[in-house]
Scaffold this motif. Structure first.
Motif, PDB file in Angstrom:
ATOM      1  N   ALA A  28      63.701 -28.858  15.259  1.00 36.91           N
ATOM      2  CA  ALA A  28      63.231 -28.173  14.055  1.00 36.91           C
ATOM      3  C   ALA A  28      63.492 -29.004  12.807  1.00 36.91           C
ATOM      4  CB  ALA A  28      63.901 -26.804  13.936  1.00 36.91           C
ATOM      5  N   LEU A  29      64.630 -29.681  12.751  1.00 36.61           N
ATOM      6  CA  LEU A  29      64.917 -30.565  11.623  1.00 36.61           C
ATOM      7  C   LEU A  29      63.926 -31.727  11.583  1.00 36.61           C
ATOM      8  CD1 LEU A  29      68.810 -30.608  11.802  1.00 36.61           C
ATOM      9  CD2 LEU A  29      67.455 -29.738   9.882  1.00 36.61           C
ATOM     10  N   PHE A  30      63.591 -32.263  12.742  1.00 40.26           N
ATOM     11  CA  PHE A  30      62.612 -33.347  12.811  1.00 40.26           C
ATOM     12  C   PHE A  30      61.252 -32.864  12.314  1.00 40.26           C
ATOM     13  CE2 PHE A  30      59.269 -35.556  15.221  1.00 40.26           C
ATOM     14  CZ  PHE A  30      59.501 -36.851  14.804  1.00 40.26           C
ATOM     15  N   LYS A  31      60.861 -31.676  12.756  1.00 41.45           N
ATOM     16  CA  LYS A  31      59.576 -31.120  12.316  1.00 41.45           C
ATOM     17  C   LYS A  31      59.553 -30.942  10.804  1.00 41.45           C
ATOM     18  CE  LYS A  31      56.863 -26.868  12.443  1.00 41.45           C
ATOM     19  NZ  LYS A  31      56.819 -25.467  12.935  1.00 41.45           N
ATOM     20  N   ARG A  32      60.655 -30.416  10.248  1.00 43.15           N
ATOM     21  CA  ARG A  32      60.691 -30.192   8.804  1.00 43.15           C
ATOM     22  C   ARG A  32      60.607 -31.508   8.042  1.00 43.15           C
ATOM     23  NH1 ARG A  32      65.849 -27.520   5.803  1.00 43.15           N
ATOM     24  NH2 ARG A  32      66.570 -29.674   6.060  1.00 43.15           N
ATOM     25  N   ALA A  33      61.312 -32.521   8.533  1.00 46.70           N
ATOM     26  CA  ALA A  33      61.280 -33.826   7.864  1.00 46.70           C
ATOM     27  C   ALA A  33      59.891 -34.454   7.939  1.00 46.70           C
ATOM     28  CB  ALA A  33      62.317 -34.750   8.494  1.00 46.70           C
ATOM     29  N   ARG A  34      59.185 -34.216   9.062  1.00 49.26           N
ATOM     30  CA  ARG A  34      57.883 -34.847   9.274  1.00 49.26           C
ATOM     31  C   ARG A  34      56.752 -34.109   8.584  1.00 49.26           C
ATOM     32  NH1 ARG A  34      54.113 -34.211  13.236  1.00 49.26           N
ATOM     33  NH2 ARG A  34      55.493 -32.772  14.349  1.00 49.26           N
ATOM     34  N   THR A  35      56.825 -32.752   8.589  1.00 51.55           N
ATOM     35  CA  THR A  35      55.698 -31.954   8.091  1.00 51.55           C
ATOM     36  C   THR A  35      56.025 -31.119   6.868  1.00 51.55           C
ATOM     37  OG1 THR A  35      56.204 -29.991   9.425  1.00 51.55           O
ATOM     38  CG2 THR A  35      54.910 -31.742  10.477  1.00 51.55           C
ATOM     39  N   GLY A  36      57.310 -30.945   6.577  1.00 52.21           N
ATOM     40  CA  GLY A  36      57.697 -30.053   5.491  1.00 52.21           C
ATOM     41  C   GLY A  36      57.737 -28.597   5.891  1.00 52.21           C
ATOM     42  N   GLU A  37      57.389 -28.293   7.136  1.00 51.90           N
ATOM     43  CA  GLU A  37      57.364 -26.917   7.612  1.00 51.90           C
ATOM     44  C   GLU A  37      58.691 -26.563   8.276  1.00 51.90           C
ATOM     45  OE1 GLU A  37      54.110 -26.544  10.264  1.00 51.90           O
ATOM     46  OE2 GLU A  37      52.604 -27.138   8.777  1.00 51.90           O
ATOM     47  N   THR A  38      59.167 -25.370   8.023  1.00 52.71           N
ATOM     48  CA  THR A  38      60.410 -24.918   8.625  1.00 52.71           C
ATOM     49  C   THR A  38      60.119 -24.041   9.842  1.00 52.71           C
ATOM     50  OG1 THR A  38      62.559 -23.921   8.135  1.00 52.71           O
ATOM     51  CG2 THR A  38      60.611 -22.855   7.200  1.00 52.71           C
ATOM     52  N   SER A  39      61.166 -23.637  10.555  1.00 53.19           N
ATOM     53  CA  SER A  39      60.984 -22.928  11.821  1.00 53.19           C
ATOM     54  C   SER A  39      62.004 -21.814  11.980  1.00 53.19           C
ATOM     55  CB  SER A  39      61.144 -23.889  13.010  1.00 53.19           C
ATOM     56  OG  SER A  39      60.255 -24.973  12.932  1.00 53.19           O
ATOM     57  N   VAL A  40      61.633 -20.832  12.794  1.00 54.69           N
ATOM     58  CA  VAL A  40      62.584 -19.878  13.359  1.00 54.69           C
ATOM     59  C   VAL A  40      62.790 -20.297  14.802  1.00 54.69           C
ATOM     60  CG1 VAL A  40      63.027 -17.486  14.014  1.00 54.69           C
ATOM     61  CG2 VAL A  40      61.875 -17.999  11.842  1.00 54.69           C
ATOM     62  N   VAL A  41      64.023 -20.599  15.169  1.00 54.09           N
ATOM     63  CA  VAL A  41      64.345 -21.089  16.516  1.00 54.09           C
ATOM     64  C   VAL A  41      65.017 -19.971  17.302  1.00 54.09           C
ATOM     65  CG1 VAL A  41      65.636 -22.789  17.849  1.00 54.09           C
ATOM     66  CG2 VAL A  41      64.603 -23.446  15.657  1.00 54.09           C
ATOM     67  N   ASP A  42      64.511 -19.678  18.480  1.00 54.82           N
ATOM     68  CA  ASP A  42      65.096 -18.650  19.346  1.00 54.82           C
ATOM     69  C   ASP A  42      65.491 -19.248  20.684  1.00 54.82           C
ATOM     70  OD1 ASP A  42      65.035 -15.976  18.066  1.00 54.82           O
ATOM     71  OD2 ASP A  42      62.890 -16.404  17.869  1.00 54.82           O
TER      72      ASP A  42
END
Length: 410
Positions: free
Chosen positions: A193-207
């Motif tokens: 999720a941190l990688f995704k945020r750094a790459r796209t600027g989008e955050t996540s809910v992780v379950d």
């Protein structure tokens, strides 16, 4: 050398092992993990003194392995989330964090104002992580669970290791067995999720659920059952070896130790094994002369292998097997695992200094970066870092005292 998570702040509102273990892994990787504990009782796990019939505390010492394993490297803040006076502190911590990590049930999250929408309203970029027993949706979303229930029993492992004729269900081989796997799984999800945020600027809910992790580790059997469209048949296991392979299974030595063979190509390793044990006659024996004959007569071959093992001591077998190319391992108890030469050579049993300055050791998380073992620091004492963390938020001594008087912080 800095860890890959250096500069990442994790705010953990969780207790016991499953979710806190994820925080410990992230701390091993360099993250700043702030653990929020109940302002009076702390993490409920601090109150456990006996588990699975074993004492889990140390006499005359603050070093509690049951707390150290899933909480090393963190900072502890005693914060009364149910006290309105603590809200300002929580909100400022949320604003300054990259990850919010919790295993509180939905009702508690809603009551305390720490559900997804509450936290995202304060920090839209934060990664929100939920560890649960049975998942965020479905009929059991509000139900609590432990690894013994959600992971071990319901996830299929208990059934998989319990013999059909057994008069009791087999228990987990160690405390927090599924919790530790689940914590590592959560840590991996957070990293993604941190990688995704750094790459796209989008955050996540992780379950991540204990049931999901339980199904994942038993997926071989579950997938076969799904393919068959019914429960798998019970396969009668031979006393020695495995069906079709005498060189796969555990064998007992003359002094009562066990050695696990897992040579999945029996035809390839049979001649070498027979030569090593002085039984070259078995190579030309018509029952075992080629791989097809060996597999057809695996039960007979395994009986012979068992008799051979029972004639040698554990030490003698280590010497013999050490010269073979086939795969095998000794069956080790927990003390032997802690002394394992390979673990120690790779820094996976790591030193840590406890609160009294005494040198201890803990098992390290299994992921390493650049061949550098993680440097461990002890788990925090209850609310040990409250003042330090709150001062980082800009609170002075007068404000700290006021919060303490109101019972908002410890």
């Amino acid at each position: 050398m800095s860890g890959p998570m250096e500069g990442v702040r994790v705010l953990e509102v969780a207790q016991y092992t499953f979710v806190p273990a994820a925080g410990a892994v992230l701390a091993d990787w360099g993250a700043d993990v702030i653990k929020i504990e109940h302002a009076e009782r702390g993490d409920a796990q601090r109150g456990i003194v006996k588990l699975l019939g074993l004492d889990v505390y140390s006499e005359n010492s603050s070093f509690f392995p049951i707390m150290e394993g899933p909480n090393r490297g963190k900072r502890s803040v005693g914060l009364a989330l149910d006290n309105p006076a603590s809200r300002g502190v929580l909100e400022e911590l949320v604003r300054r964090s990259d990850v919010f990590l919790t295993n509180y049930l939905p009702g508690s999250r809603s009551r305390l104002g720490i559900d997804v929408d509450d936290i995202r309203a304060l920090n839209p970029d934060i990664i929100y992580v939920r560890g649960s027993g049975f998942g965020a949706r479905g009929p059991d979303a509000d139900k609590g669970g432990y690894d013994s229930t959600a992971f071990w029993a319901r996830g299929g492992s208990a059934s998989g290791v319990t013999a059909p004729e057994a008069d009791r269900v087999a228990g987990m081989p160690a405390g927090a067995y599924g919790d530790s796997m689940g914590g590592m799984t959560i840590a991996g999800g957070i990293a993604a999720a941190l990688f995704k945020r750094a790459r796209t600027g989008e955050t996540s809910v992780v379950d991540v659920s204990l049931l999901g992790v339980g199904a994942w580790v038993t997926q071989f059997s579950v997938n076969l059952a799904l393919l068959a469209g019914e429960p798998l048949p019970v396969v009668e296991q031979p006393k020695h070896g495995a069906p079709g392979n005498p060189l796969s299974g555990a064998y007992r030595t003359s002094d009562g130790r066990w050695i696990q063979l897992t040579m999945l190509q029996p035809g390839r390793y049979w001649p070498e094994f027979c030569a090593a044990v002085g039984r070259t006659d078995l190579v030309t024996d018509p029952r075992f002369a080629d791989v097809h004959a060996l597999m057809r007569n695996a039960t007979e071959a395994a009986e012979i292998v068992a008799e051979i093992f029972e004639r040698g001591t554990f030490a003698e077998w280590l010497d013999v097997l050490g010269r073979l190319k086939g795969q095998w391992a000794v069956v080790q108890n927990s003390w032997e695992v802690g002394q394992d030469a390979a673990l120690r050579a790779n820094g996976l049993v790591a030193p840590v200094v406890d609160a009294e300055g005494v040198g201890r050791e803990l098992v390290g998380s299994p992921v390493q970066f650049d061949e550098v073992p993680a440097v461990l620091t002890r788990a925090p004492q209850f609310a040990e870092h409250t003042d330090d963390v709150l001062r980082e938020l800009g609170l002075d001594d007068e404000a700290l005292l006021a919060l303490k008087i109101e019972g908002a912080v410890t």
